[in-house]
Write a protein that holds these residues in place. Structure first.
Motif, mmCIF file in Angstrom:
data_model
loop_
_atom_site.group_PDB
_atom_site.id
_atom_site.type_symbol
_atom_site.label_atom_id
_atom_site.label_comp_id
_atom_site.label_asym_id
_atom_site.label_seq_id
_atom_site.Cartn_x
_atom_site.Cartn_y
_atom_site.Cartn_z
ATOM 1 N N HIS A 765 0.855 -1.191 0.000
ATOM 2 C CA HIS A 765 0.000 0.000 0.000
ATOM 3 C C HIS A 765 0.886 1.235 0.000
ATOM 4 O O HIS A 765 1.765 1.363 0.843
ATOM 5 N N VAL A 767 0.874 5.043 0.607
ATOM 6 C CA VAL A 767 0.037 6.095 1.175
ATOM 7 C C VAL A 767 0.733 7.437 1.036
ATOM 8 O O VAL A 767 1.864 7.616 1.494
ATOM 9 N N GLN A 769 -0.224 11.899 0.488
ATOM 10 C CA GLN A 769 -1.192 12.952 0.213
ATOM 11 C C GLN A 769 -0.801 13.703 -1.066
ATOM 12 O O GLN A 769 -1.507 14.578 -1.523
ATOM 13 N N LEU A 774 1.569 9.797 -6.087
ATOM 14 C CA LEU A 774 0.658 8.702 -6.389
ATOM 15 C C LEU A 774 0.621 8.428 -7.888
ATOM 16 O O LEU A 774 0.587 7.283 -8.325
ATOM 17 N N GLU A 778 1.441 5.118 -9.903
ATOM 18 C CA GLU A 778 0.425 4.586 -10.799
ATOM 19 C C GLU A 778 1.060 4.230 -12.147
ATOM 20 O O GLU A 778 0.878 3.150 -12.685
ATOM 21 N N VAL A 794 -1.540 -0.989 -4.040
ATOM 22 C CA VAL A 794 -2.727 -0.189 -3.773
ATOM 23 C C VAL A 794 -2.302 1.236 -3.460
ATOM 24 O O VAL A 794 -1.441 1.451 -2.600
ATOM 25 N N LEU A 795 -2.861 2.178 -4.183
ATOM 26 C CA LEU A 795 -2.503 3.569 -3.940
ATOM 27 C C LEU A 795 -3.615 4.232 -3.167
ATOM 28 O O LEU A 795 -4.791 4.098 -3.499
ATOM 29 N N GLN A 796 -3.263 4.927 -2.118
ATOM 30 C CA GLN A 796 -4.308 5.593 -1.343
ATOM 31 C C GLN A 796 -3.800 6.852 -0.667
ATOM 32 O O GLN A 796 -2.621 6.996 -0.395
ATOM 33 N N MET A 797 -4.774 7.757 -0.404
ATOM 34 C CA MET A 797 -4.426 9.047 0.200
ATOM 35 C C MET A 797 -4.242 8.924 1.714
ATOM 36 O O MET A 797 -3.538 9.719 2.323
ATOM 37 N N ASP A 798 -4.919 7.969 2.340
ATOM 38 C CA ASP A 798 -4.741 7.776 3.784
ATOM 39 C C ASP A 798 -4.649 6.285 4.072
ATOM 40 O O ASP A 798 -4.870 5.461 3.198
ATOM 41 N N LYS A 799 -4.334 5.976 5.300
ATOM 42 C CA LYS A 799 -4.086 4.565 5.581
ATOM 43 C C LYS A 799 -5.314 3.779 6.003
ATOM 44 O O LYS A 799 -5.200 2.743 6.680
#
Length: 890
Positions: A765, A767, A769, A774, A778, A794-799
RNA sequence: GGAAGCAUAGCUCAGCUGGGAUGAGCGCUCGCCUGACUAGCGGGAGGCCAAGGGUUCGAGCCCCUUUGCUUCCACCA
């Protein structure tokens, strides 16, 4: 498949084939061409007696690198080759060989001897050349010269006659260094001083009384290391202000054994502090005494024959060898009570650098070159930077010589060499110096003249090498076009013998410098740092290395990690590493070609290139610039190190690995094509940058690669050197990929520390901001997943939704989480993060320290401050991430 | 006697005009035959840059001193 390359690189066979191709295609040959700028190097001519040794290998590798580099840059590159007759070295070898056959040189006679010498030249002169070819040297063999070929002979005669007319060459009786074994005079530069254990004999001479008889109570005591020379004593000297002996001024002493009354003279040459402050003066057998003798008008009595035995002037000792006479004289002096004592004494003894025989200073009629005027422009040229010495410190050595210049003894009592163009009238003895034997004596008209039997110092002809090889004294087109030459590459050990003499000769005869730059290299030593020498038997044969590892590997080994003028040690391990690198290049190429096989690679559009492609293109672009700059500055070792690192590390270990998923994915032909095109493009340019260092392997791969093209160029040798292109610079992508690399390294590190089996994949993952970061992940998802052994990314802005017990990796701007629920050891994880926290705190303290220092802010350059601020931001962010993660775990 | 060079990871060496030693190869160590390469791949340990002063906001780098090694030149009997 277009062409199958073997699994491991095998240089044997391939090298000779390629070299022959280059010869056939005449790539080494340079003709005068005013549409191009010339770049010229003259080879330091190897001796015809020579066998290729590591020194040659290094010297010629450096020259070949420069010449190939400049040739690719579009210069009209000429590497002028040739060999040196090496007067004394060759004569010694031939004499030895004759001796083995039971023939004495003198019985054979001059003419027959010279016949033998030319036979020798024919037999061995070509050997060194063929060995140079094995190294890959791209010399213009069509222009090969020899210091005793017709043109060079003409040049030598011309110079001798001209300099004699100008008064620069004169004949005179001087004290010279005499080798009693080689039976010739030698120059100061050929004398090698060796420390030897000897004795200091303290001897006393009786002072003469008023009545003209020797006193038996008053003596003058002195010390000598060569008692046998006393036979030629013509004075005893004291210092004029030495009160101990002031009463003896004007008196005489009795020279024992010879029963000769000799004066006491005063001379400031005497060192009052040394020994008793008394020196015996032997003008015929000591250079200093010779000077003293001249000042006091003392007779010069030569007591030695050419073979260093005592001659008729030595009284009853005549006929004895110098050492035999020494023993006899000491014995007699002792019997007479004139030997005071014998002390052990180690001192430096002059020996002949060729045969190591102790040199005997003798007074002889010899030819000399007057140096005072000649040396001036040579010294000036280096002083004002017209000629550049690399490394710069060599200038000190250079000036040391030019400032203390002495006349150059150029006559040698040898047969093999340029015979001095001086003729003596059989009738009146008149000496005529002329280009051709005069018909009759200009003084008495006698028609019988005999040429001077002596030959010239071998360096006399090599001093003319940079212009005689280009045709001088003819004013050839070549001479006008290629002279002055650009670089001279040589060892610092012959700076006096050769470099300086070429420089003053260039100014004297051409009115211009012979070269712009002198690039010095050091000695190649053995693994223990010893000089490679025949007597030690520690020499390593370059040909054996080539046989085993290939010429490219040898060349690379000699040039890496070595700065100009520094000695280097030779290790087999280093050659192996070079060979491994060759293999690496080979296999990377093999891989690329395998993937290109059957496909037509087209130039991708800008949009089709992915960030990784731009990254490697940009890195290559930087490399082109840096490596070229280094080469222009003669930093060859640094340049090739950069190429090496780029190829192995960035290109093979990173880019090729990053691109593999795209190559294997047949669904996306566009992406695949972009990758293949980038691979091919980067490889091609990298090969070009490497070519001057490793000519064979790069040519072989380049040609194979070219054969896959429709329009192919036939050799890398004549391809264009890559240039820095602004449009190939992608700083944004460089930064982005660097972040991914850090992420990969971080994950690998963690996995390794936790002993995660390489085959076990896990989801990762990312994480952040930061939208851009990101995006970067990607875009690089595919290869990132493969390099980081991720089952999914998995790309995400928060955990949100990440297992709180996951392992984490903090990189600038992002935190990565890998859920290894079953493996995670919270304590260990805390420990790891705390270590990272500590590291970051240290970094921050340093950066903060600098940025809060007002004097730093006011004095440091803008760029430096900006750099530090950037680091501050980066580390602050990372620390926040680590802190947050620690918080969470606790 | 004069001069120069070198002293940086266990070994051999790089380190440009002073700006974090993630420096290279070999060696060591842990783990891998991952569809180019075991002559390979990934991870790691290991350096108060010979000692002491000085200049500087800042020194492996500049200056001075000292120690050790190497080389060149001169050669004093």
């Amino acid at each position: 498949m277009g062409k199958e390359l073997a699994k491991t690189y095998d240089p044997s066979g391939l090298e000779d084939r390629l070299y022959q191709k280059w010869l056939d295609k005449k790539y080494f040959h340079a003709e005068v061409d005013h549409s191009k700028t010339p770049f010229t190097i003259v080879i330091p001519p190897p001796n015809i007696t020579g066998q290729l040794h590591m020194g040659h290998a290094l010297d010629n590798t450096m020259q070949d690198i420069l010449i190939r580099f400049k040739r690719m840059q579009g210069y009209n590159a000429l590497w002028q080759p040739g060999t040196d007759h090496a007067s004394i070295a060759t004569e010694v070898r031939i004499t030895e060989k004759l001796k083995e056959e039971g023939i004495d040189k003198h019985d054979l006679g001059r003419e027959k001897f010279l016949e033998r010498a030319w036979e020798w030249k024919k037999e061995y002169g070509g050997r060194i050349i063929s060995q140079l070819k094995k190294m890959g040297s791209s010399c213009d063999w069509d222009r090969e010269r020899f210091t005793m070929d017709e043109g060079c002979n003409r040049a030598v005669t011309e110079v001798f006659v001209k300099m004699h007319e100008k008064g620069y060459i004169y004949k005179g009786a001087r004290i010279i260094n005499w080798c009693p074994v080689c039976n010739t005079s030698i120059s100061d530069a050929e004398v090698e001083y060796q420390e030897q254990a000897g004795h200091l004999w303290h001897i006393k001479y009786p002072v003469m009384k008023e009545d003209g008889t020797p006193s038996d109570t008053e003596f003058l005591t002195f010390a000598t290391t060569r008692p046998e020379t006393m036979l030629g004593d013509t004075a005893v000297a004291i210092h004029p202000e030495d009160e101990r002996y002031s009463h003896l001024i004007g008196k005489s002493v009795m020279l024992p054994l010879m029963n000769r009354v000799i004066p006491v003279v005063t001379d400031t040459y005497v060192d009052r502090e040394f020994g008793t402050g008394v020196v015996k003066i032997t003008p015929a057998h000591d250079p200093n005494d010779f000077e003293v003798g001249k000042r006091h008008d003392l007779p010069v009595i030569n007591v030695m024959n050419d073979n260093a035995s005592i001659n008729e002037n030595g009284g009853k000792f005549a006929g004895m060898d110098r050492y035999e006479a020494r023993r006899a004289i000491v014995k007699e002096l002792e019997a007479l009570g004139l030997l005071v004592k014998i002390e052990d004494y180690t001192h430096n003894v002059g020996t002949h650098d060729r045969c190591k025989t102790t040199v005997e200073p003798l007074v002889k009629e010899q030819w000399f070159v007057k140096m005072e005027e000649l040396i001036k422009p040579a010294a000036e040229a280096v002083k004002n930077g017209e000629i550049r010495l690399i490394p710069e410190r060599m200038e000190k050595t250079y000036f040391n010589w030019t400032d203390n210049i002495r006349d150059w003894c150029i006559s040698r009592q040898l047969w093999w060499g340029h015979r001095i163009p001086a003729y003596y009238c059989d009738e009146c003895g008149e000496c005529v110096v002329a280009g051709q034997a005069p018909q009759q004596c200009p003084k008495c008209g006698c028609t019988h003249l005999t040429q001077d039997p002596d030959t010239l110092d071998t360096w006399f002809s090599s001093a003319l090498w940079p212009f005689e090889t280009l045709g001088w004294p003819e004013q050839t087109e070549e001479l006008k076009y290629f002279y002055p030459t650009d670089v001279l590459v040589t060892g610092y050990d012959i700076i006096f013998f050769w470099v300086i003499r070429m420089i003053f000769s260039g100014y004297e005869h051409m009115g211009e410098k012979p070269f712009r730059t002198v690039l010095f290299h050091g000695l190649v030593r053995d693994g223990q740092g010893r000089k490679m020498s025949k007597s030690l038997g520690n020499g390593i044969d370059p040909l054996e290395i080539i046989e085993k590892y290939g010429a490219d590997a040898l060349r690379l080994t000699l040039i890496t990690g070595n700065a100009p003028g520094n000695d280097m040690r030779f290790y087999y391990e280093r050659v192996e590493n070079s060979r491994n690198f060759a293999n690496k290049v080979w296999n990377a190429s093999r891989f690329i070609m395998m993937n290109m096989d059957g496909k037509t690679v087209t130039v991708p559009s800008a949009q089709e290139l992915q960030p990784v492609d731009r990254w490697i293109l940009s890195r290559l672009n930087t490399l082109v610039k840096d490596a070229t700059d280094n080469m222009e500055n003669f930093e060859l070792g640094i340049a090739v190190q950069k190429v090496y690192d780029f190829i192995w590390d960035e290109f093979c270990d990173w880019y090729i690995e990053m691109v593999k998923p795209r190559l294997y994915n047949t669904d996306d032909a566009v992406s695949q094509n972009a990758a293949l095109w980038t691979l091919k493009t980067v490889l091609t340019d990298a090969l070009k940058l490497l070519h001057p260092y490793m000519p064979f392997i790069t040519e072989e791969i380049y040609c194979t690669l070219q054969e896959m093209e429709e329009e192919h160029s036939e050799s890398i040798m004549i391809s264009r050197w890559p240039e820095y292109l602004e449009e190939r610079s992608f700083p944004k992508e460089e930064k982005a990929i660097e972040i991914i690399k850090e992420a990969v390294r971080g994950i690998r590190n963690v996995r390794s520390e936790m002993n995660v089996a390489p085959g076990r994949k896990a989801s990762v993952h990312v994480v952040s901001q930061d939208k851009e970061i990101l995006d970067t992940f990607e875009e690089g998802k595919l290869f990132f997943a493969s390099l980081a052994s991720a089952s999914e990314v998995v790309l995400q802005m928060d955990k949100a939704g990440i297992d709180p017990d996951a392992v984490s990796v903090v990189i600038p701007g992002a935190t990565l989480y890998i859920p290894f629920a079953d493996l995670v050891d919270i304590a260990q994880e805390l420990q790891r993060l705390e270590k990272e926290q500590k590291r970051l705190e240290g970094e921050l303290a340093r950066v903060n320290g600098m940025l809060s220092n007002e004097r730093f802010l006011s004095k440091a350059p803008e760029a430096k401050i900006a750099e530090e601020k950037e680091k501050l931001a980066k580390y602050t962010k990372m620390k926040e991430q680590v802190d947050a993660r620690l918080e969470q775990l606790r």
